[in-house]
Design a protein around this motif. Sequence first.
Motif, PDB file in Angstrom:
ATOM      1  N   GLN A  56      46.903  43.552  33.865  1.00  0.00           N
ATOM      2  CA  GLN A  56      46.345  42.205  33.920  1.00  0.00           C
ATOM      3  C   GLN A  56      44.825  42.265  34.048  1.00  0.00           C
ATOM      4  O   GLN A  56      44.111  41.447  33.467  1.00  0.00           O
ATOM      5  CB  GLN A  56      46.953  41.425  35.078  1.00  0.00           C
ATOM      6  CG  GLN A  56      48.404  41.081  34.857  1.00  0.00           C
ATOM      7  CD  GLN A  56      49.005  40.285  35.996  1.00  0.00           C
ATOM      8  OE1 GLN A  56      48.347  39.993  36.981  1.00  0.00           O
ATOM      9  NE2 GLN A  56      50.269  39.940  35.852  1.00  0.00           N
ATOM     10  N   LYS A  57      44.336  43.251  34.775  1.00  0.00           N
ATOM     11  CA  LYS A  57      42.891  43.416  34.940  1.00  0.00           C
ATOM     12  C   LYS A  57      42.216  43.669  33.591  1.00  0.00           C
ATOM     13  O   LYS A  57      41.178  43.084  33.282  1.00  0.00           O
ATOM     14  CB  LYS A  57      42.611  44.567  35.907  1.00  0.00           C
ATOM     15  CG  LYS A  57      41.155  44.781  36.212  1.00  0.00           C
ATOM     16  CD  LYS A  57      40.971  45.895  37.230  1.00  0.00           C
ATOM     17  CE  LYS A  57      39.514  46.119  37.544  1.00  0.00           C
ATOM     18  NZ  LYS A  57      39.327  47.182  38.543  1.00  0.00           N
ATOM     19  N   ALA A  82      40.186  38.815  37.076  1.00  0.00           N
ATOM     20  CA  ALA A  82      41.554  39.341  37.202  1.00  0.00           C
ATOM     21  C   ALA A  82      42.414  38.385  38.014  1.00  0.00           C
ATOM     22  O   ALA A  82      43.584  38.169  37.704  1.00  0.00           O
ATOM     23  CB  ALA A  82      41.533  40.727  37.835  1.00  0.00           C
TER      24      ALA A  82
END
Length: 66
Positions: A24-25, A35
């Motif tokens: 996801q980052k 994020a």
Amino acid sequence: MEMKSLFISIHGSIESKEGKKITQKEMAKRIHCSAGTYQKYMQGTLNPKGYRGRIALTGCIDKLVD
């Protein structure tokens, strides 16, 4: 389709296209949001709205087309 489902679907499609897992980052970095914000989109606790929301969605979709 709710936004959470849309982000999950797009994220999964991009991973499939690239043949690797994407954090996801990393995805947040690609679409130019934090994020934490991306995580909230994926959890469905925050929906993209207005100009920034359109940029986030466009960024995700652009990654599918590239």
